[in-house]
Design a protein around this motif. Structure first.
Motif, PDB file in Angstrom:
ATOM      1  N   PHE A 176      10.473  27.962  38.862  1.00 36.65           N
ATOM      2  CA  PHE A 176       8.961  27.797  39.381  1.00 36.65           C
ATOM      3  C   PHE A 176       8.361  29.010  39.987  1.00 36.65           C
ATOM      4  O   PHE A 176       9.097  29.661  40.800  1.00 36.65           O
ATOM      5  CB  PHE A 176       8.683  26.499  40.251  1.00 36.65           C
ATOM      6  CG  PHE A 176       9.212  25.312  39.666  1.00 36.65           C
ATOM      7  CD1 PHE A 176       8.200  24.656  39.001  1.00 36.65           C
ATOM      8  CD2 PHE A 176      10.522  25.026  39.852  1.00 36.65           C
ATOM      9  CE1 PHE A 176       8.574  23.200  38.406  1.00 36.65           C
ATOM     10  CE2 PHE A 176      10.961  23.686  39.013  1.00 36.65           C
ATOM     11  CZ  PHE A 176      10.244  22.854  38.537  1.00 36.65           C
ATOM     12  N   ASP A 177       7.060  29.528  39.827  1.00 33.24           N
ATOM     13  CA  ASP A 177       6.434  30.431  40.383  1.00 33.24           C
ATOM     14  C   ASP A 177       5.937  29.961  41.767  1.00 33.24           C
ATOM     15  O   ASP A 177       6.162  28.791  42.005  1.00 33.24           O
ATOM     16  CB  ASP A 177       5.502  31.173  39.797  1.00 33.24           C
ATOM     17  CG  ASP A 177       4.224  30.411  39.255  1.00 33.24           C
ATOM     18  OD1 ASP A 177       4.030  29.111  39.869  1.00 33.24           O
ATOM     19  OD2 ASP A 177       3.590  30.468  38.242  1.00 33.24           O
ATOM     20  N   LYS A 178       5.225  30.757  42.519  1.00 31.24           N
ATOM     21  CA  LYS A 178       4.879  30.371  43.853  1.00 31.24           C
ATOM     22  C   LYS A 178       3.690  29.426  43.879  1.00 31.24           C
ATOM     23  O   LYS A 178       3.426  28.661  44.737  1.00 31.24           O
ATOM     24  CB  LYS A 178       4.340  31.578  44.663  1.00 31.24           C
ATOM     25  CG  LYS A 178       3.214  32.394  44.142  1.00 31.24           C
ATOM     26  CD  LYS A 178       2.702  33.273  44.925  1.00 31.24           C
ATOM     27  CE  LYS A 178       2.350  32.832  46.426  1.00 31.24           C
ATOM     28  NZ  LYS A 178       1.593  34.148  47.222  1.00 31.24           N
ATOM     29  N   SER A 179       3.187  29.186  42.710  1.00 32.86           N
ATOM     30  CA  SER A 179       2.250  28.184  42.480  1.00 32.86           C
ATOM     31  C   SER A 179       2.659  26.912  41.989  1.00 32.86           C
ATOM     32  O   SER A 179       1.984  25.688  41.697  1.00 32.86           O
ATOM     33  CB  SER A 179       0.864  28.623  41.260  1.00 32.86           C
ATOM     34  OG  SER A 179       0.398  29.832  41.844  1.00 32.86           O
ATOM     35  N   VAL A 216       7.870  28.226  34.856  1.00 33.86           N
ATOM     36  CA  VAL A 216       8.099  29.381  34.067  1.00 33.86           C
ATOM     37  C   VAL A 216       9.073  29.602  33.243  1.00 33.86           C
ATOM     38  O   VAL A 216       9.420  30.433  32.313  1.00 33.86           O
ATOM     39  CB  VAL A 216       7.768  30.723  35.033  1.00 33.86           C
ATOM     40  CG1 VAL A 216       6.283  30.559  35.774  1.00 33.86           C
ATOM     41  CG2 VAL A 216       8.631  30.821  36.157  1.00 33.86           C
ATOM     42  N   GLU A 217      10.118  28.603  33.370  1.00 34.61           N
ATOM     43  CA  GLU A 217      11.252  28.842  32.462  1.00 34.61           C
ATOM     44  C   GLU A 217      11.714  27.284  32.078  1.00 34.61           C
ATOM     45  O   GLU A 217      11.492  26.348  32.799  1.00 34.61           O
ATOM     46  CB  GLU A 217      12.541  29.632  33.279  1.00 34.61           C
ATOM     47  CG  GLU A 217      12.188  30.900  33.268  1.00 34.61           C
ATOM     48  CD  GLU A 217      13.450  31.640  33.772  1.00 34.61           C
ATOM     49  OE1 GLU A 217      14.456  30.955  33.855  1.00 34.61           O
ATOM     50  OE2 GLU A 217      13.406  32.839  34.341  1.00 34.61           O
ATOM     51  N   GLU A 218      12.253  27.360  30.944  1.00 34.43           N
ATOM     52  CA  GLU A 218      12.526  25.929  30.483  1.00 34.43           C
ATOM     53  C   GLU A 218      13.832  25.229  31.033  1.00 34.43           C
ATOM     54  O   GLU A 218      14.715  26.208  31.677  1.00 34.43           O
ATOM     55  CB  GLU A 218      13.085  26.029  28.806  1.00 34.43           C
ATOM     56  CG  GLU A 218      11.575  26.353  27.939  1.00 34.43           C
ATOM     57  CD  GLU A 218      10.867  25.068  27.974  1.00 34.43           C
ATOM     58  OE1 GLU A 218      11.340  23.951  28.170  1.00 34.43           O
ATOM     59  OE2 GLU A 218       9.494  25.292  27.995  1.00 34.43           O
ATOM     60  N   VAL A 219      14.312  24.188  31.370  1.00 31.85           N
ATOM     61  CA  VAL A 219      15.166  23.442  31.951  1.00 31.85           C
ATOM     62  C   VAL A 219      16.509  23.890  31.047  1.00 31.85           C
ATOM     63  O   VAL A 219      16.396  23.897  29.817  1.00 31.85           O
ATOM     64  CB  VAL A 219      14.932  22.097  31.981  1.00 31.85           C
ATOM     65  CG1 VAL A 219      16.427  21.390  32.323  1.00 31.85           C
ATOM     66  CG2 VAL A 219      14.053  21.745  33.126  1.00 31.85           C
ATOM     67  N   ALA A 220      17.357  24.181  31.578  1.00 27.84           N
ATOM     68  CA  ALA A 220      18.637  24.616  30.693  1.00 27.84           C
ATOM     69  C   ALA A 220      19.914  24.394  31.568  1.00 27.84           C
ATOM     70  O   ALA A 220      19.891  24.470  32.803  1.00 27.84           O
ATOM     71  CB  ALA A 220      18.604  26.263  30.459  1.00 27.84           C
ATOM     72  N   ALA A 221      21.118  24.611  31.016  1.00 27.04           N
ATOM     73  CA  ALA A 221      22.479  24.533  31.386  1.00 27.04           C
ATOM     74  C   ALA A 221      22.907  25.908  31.501  1.00 27.04           C
ATOM     75  O   ALA A 221      22.962  26.453  30.729  1.00 27.04           O
ATOM     76  CB  ALA A 221      23.363  23.748  30.691  1.00 27.04           C
TER      77      ALA A 221
END
Length: 238
Positions: free
Chosen positions: A139-142, A146-151
């Motif tokens: 997550f960004d500061k807001s 900003v990235e997909e959930v991943a293993a």
């Protein structure tokens, strides 16, 4: 029942990890919380915790306007217990279910605990998988994902690009095993925020206001990886 309630009473259920946690909220305020990190106790503790939280808040189950449940990724068994309980309550009371990604609530807990609000930073929640693998996102500061959930297998060089750019807050029960490797970076910050049902509230309220409800009949836990019970040497959920 109407869903145009400005300050809904929501029952939050968190069973995705070793933590069994139940919170009751009214509007933006958590009014009761019961939890334990005694792993493998979900089936024993979840229903009593719901009763206790209601008693602490002086409420009845019939007062609840919606059920919020941690949807995963996480423990296969824990997620099944939490989701089935949420569905049962929603069916019985004819109220909506709101699902919250477990990593989202972990990130919100760390965001509220850290002291970096005026800096440029990312929040990286981690849920422990096997060996050096974690379920994660960023997550960004807001607090926008900003990235997909991943293993992800955390190895040398992991997160190097963002760690050289700005502060990164690592959190969740997968963080401790990665701390030694990541602490070589000056921008790495580690927040020991407890996984808790209370941290689902920011996401749950936003979904309540937009009427973003799950289909009670059809929604399932988000396991991310397939559960393999007979092959303990295969990477997957514990």
């Amino acid at each position: 029942m109407t869903m145009d309630i400005l300050n809904p009473i929501l029952l939050h259920i968190e069973t995705a990890t070793e933590v069994c946690s139940v919170a009751l909220s009214e509007g933006e305020k958590v009014i009761a919380l019961c939890e334990t990190d005694d792993g493998n106790s979900h089936s024993k503790n979840l229903l009593p915790f719901i009763d206790t939280a209601l008693q602490k808040a002086g409420r009845r189950l019939q007062d609840v306007n919606g059920v919020v449940v941690s949807i995963g990724p996480g423990s296969y068994t824990g997620l099944r217990i939490g989701v089935s309980t949420a569905k049962s309550i929603a069916y019985a009371l004819e109220i909506p279910v709101i699902t919250v990604n477990t990593l989202d609530s972990i990130a919100w807990g760390a965001y509220n605990d850290c002291q970096l609000q005026d800096e440029d930073f990312s929040v990286v929640p981690m849920i422990d998988a096997r060996r050096m693998e974690v379920f994660t996102t960023r997550f960004d500061k807001s607090m926008d994902r900003v990235e997909e959930v991943a293993a992800l297998i955390v190895e040398d060089g992991a997160f190097a690009d963002i760690l050289t750019a700005h502060k990164v807050v690592f959190c969740g029960n997968g963080m401790p095993k990665c701390k030694e490797l990541l602490s070589r970076y000056e921008n790495a910050c580690f927040v020991d925020t407890t996984i808790s049902a209370k941290n689902m509230l920011p996401v749950a309220l936003k979904k309540w206001q937009s009427k973003d409800f799950a289909d009670v009949a059809y929604f399932e836990p988000f396991y991310l990886k397939e559960y393999v019970a007979a092959k303990p040497n295969v990477k997957g959920l514990r």
